[in-house]
Design a protein around this motif. Sequence first.
Motif, short mmCIF file in Angstrom:
data_model
loop_
_atom_site.label_atom_id
_atom_site.label_comp_id
_atom_site.label_asym_id
_atom_site.label_seq_id
_atom_site.Cartn_x
_atom_site.Cartn_y
_atom_site.Cartn_z
N VAL A 117 0.95 -0.98 0.03
CA VAL A 117 0.05 0.03 0.13
C VAL A 117 1.00 1.20 -0.05
O VAL A 117 1.93 1.22 0.79
N ASP A 118 0.50 2.04 -0.87
CA ASP A 118 1.24 3.34 -1.00
C ASP A 118 0.54 4.23 0.07
O ASP A 118 -0.63 4.62 -0.23
N MET A 119 0.97 4.61 1.42
CA MET A 119 0.26 5.06 2.37
C MET A 119 0.33 6.69 2.40
O MET A 119 -0.12 7.46 3.26
N GLY A 120 0.74 7.28 1.06
CA GLY A 120 0.65 8.71 0.88
C GLY A 120 2.11 9.19 1.47
O GLY A 120 3.02 8.61 1.98
N GLU A 121 2.09 10.47 1.54
CA GLU A 121 3.17 11.47 1.81
C GLU A 121 3.29 11.38 3.34
O GLU A 121 2.37 11.75 4.00
N ALA A 122 4.43 11.09 3.85
CA ALA A 122 4.72 11.49 5.30
C ALA A 122 4.91 12.91 5.54
O ALA A 122 5.65 13.63 4.80
N ARG A 123 3.87 13.63 6.42
CA ARG A 123 3.81 14.89 6.73
C ARG A 123 4.62 15.21 7.91
O ARG A 123 4.42 14.65 9.03
N LEU A 124 5.45 16.14 7.84
CA LEU A 124 6.51 16.53 8.74
C LEU A 124 6.39 17.86 9.47
O LEU A 124 7.17 18.07 10.36
N GLY A 125 5.52 18.79 9.15
CA GLY A 125 5.54 20.09 9.64
C GLY A 125 4.74 19.90 10.86
O GLY A 125 3.75 18.75 11.19
N TRP A 126 4.99 20.85 11.98
CA TRP A 126 4.52 20.66 13.09
C TRP A 126 2.90 20.92 13.21
O TRP A 126 1.97 20.22 14.11
N GLN A 127 2.40 21.52 12.23
CA GLN A 127 0.92 21.73 12.00
C GLN A 127 0.19 20.68 11.43
O GLN A 127 -1.08 20.17 11.72
N ASP A 128 1.02 19.86 10.69
CA ASP A 128 0.45 18.68 10.12
C ASP A 128 0.18 17.26 11.18
O ASP A 128 -0.51 16.63 10.78
N SER A 154 3.23 12.70 10.82
CA SER A 154 2.00 12.37 10.36
C SER A 154 1.91 11.40 9.32
O SER A 154 2.27 11.48 8.21
N MET A 155 1.07 10.15 9.30
CA MET A 155 0.88 9.24 8.54
C MET A 155 -0.62 9.33 8.18
O MET A 155 -1.31 8.31 7.96
N GLY A 156 -1.31 10.54 8.43
CA GLY A 156 -2.55 10.39 8.22
C GLY A 156 -3.26 10.65 9.69
O GLY A 156 -4.57 10.62 9.76
N ASN A 157 -2.35 10.24 10.83
CA ASN A 157 -2.67 10.10 12.07
C ASN A 157 -1.17 10.62 12.66
O ASN A 157 -0.29 10.30 12.11
N PRO A 158 -1.33 10.79 14.15
CA PRO A 158 -0.22 11.62 14.64
C PRO A 158 0.76 10.59 15.16
O PRO A 158 0.02 9.45 15.97
N ALA A 224 8.05 5.20 11.98
CA ALA A 224 9.34 4.77 12.29
C ALA A 224 10.28 4.57 11.41
O ALA A 224 11.45 5.17 11.71
N ALA A 225 10.01 4.30 10.27
CA ALA A 225 11.12 4.16 9.15
C ALA A 225 11.42 5.32 8.78
O ALA A 225 12.62 5.63 8.53
N VAL A 226 10.37 6.54 8.45
CA VAL A 226 10.71 7.91 8.23
C VAL A 226 11.47 8.64 9.35
O VAL A 226 12.42 9.20 9.06
N ALA A 227 11.19 8.26 10.63
CA ALA A 227 12.12 8.97 11.78
C ALA A 227 13.46 8.34 11.60
O ALA A 227 14.26 9.17 11.85
N ALA A 228 13.57 7.26 11.63
CA ALA A 228 14.92 6.68 11.66
C ALA A 228 15.86 7.08 10.34
O ALA A 228 16.81 7.59 10.84
#
Length: 277
Positions: A117-128, A154-158, A224-228
């Motif tokens: 599944v393409d889970m969409g874009e990882a959102r990294l802004g504090w507002q996101d 954010s992956m669509g959830n925080p 976790a993958a994005v954060a790492a």
Amino acid sequence: MSSRPFIKMHGLGNDFVVVDARTEPFALTDALAKAIADRREGVGCDQLLILEPPANGSADVFLRIRNHDGGEVGACGNGTRCVAALVMGELGREAITIETNAGLLRAKAAGPGLVTVDMGEARLGWQDIPLAEERDTLHLGIDNGPLADPVGVSMGNPHAVFFVEGVEKLPLAELGPALEHHPLFPERANIGAAEVIGEDKLRLRVWERGVGETRACGTGACAAAVAAARRGLTGRKVEVVLTGGPLTIEWLENGHVEMTGPVATSFHGVLNGEFLA
């Protein structure tokens, strides 16, 4: 209320009750969702997944997601894989598009029992995420005992991802609730505790908001993958080992996150009218 059939599915032990409401609407309240998810008096699940007609003409199905506590959420990675396998099987296709409150998610078969599944874009802004105030999402600056200095995604959830040593012995059930409800997270947060256990390999445990610790959390694995990768601890493609088993996560150069893992059907059943009433 008349009885309703359901399917019990899971992805790495992250389990779901799937109800098809595409042709007959399902009148669902928070209380009823919580009752169905109850493991003693209901069917029992981490999330309740409702299939509805899509509003977007390019989607094949709309996926509505209720957590174990009855509240509605925008994204569920393991649940999306299960629904994708179900609908692809119905349509006789190798790829579909699923509409969610977090956006359109594209899924494809990836081998026997596997779905990507393409889970969409990882959102990294504090507002996101969102946060209650402006912070550097690479270093959120909060802690609870051995959990400190998380990354926000954010992956669509925080999500708040903490990197630790000795993750297996971590008392996550004691530490997770306070962090889930930390004032920095106005919508609460999923709390991930990750340990680097090899080259491009993480061991992850997740305290999921509204659920508790789960055997697997797909969006948590993506976060976790994005954060790492952001911390320089791994590359952009990693194996994330959850309590229920491994997922393969790749943070693509376009910012989207692809997740590949197994799905399984446990059984079919019927919610009787007396229970639903």
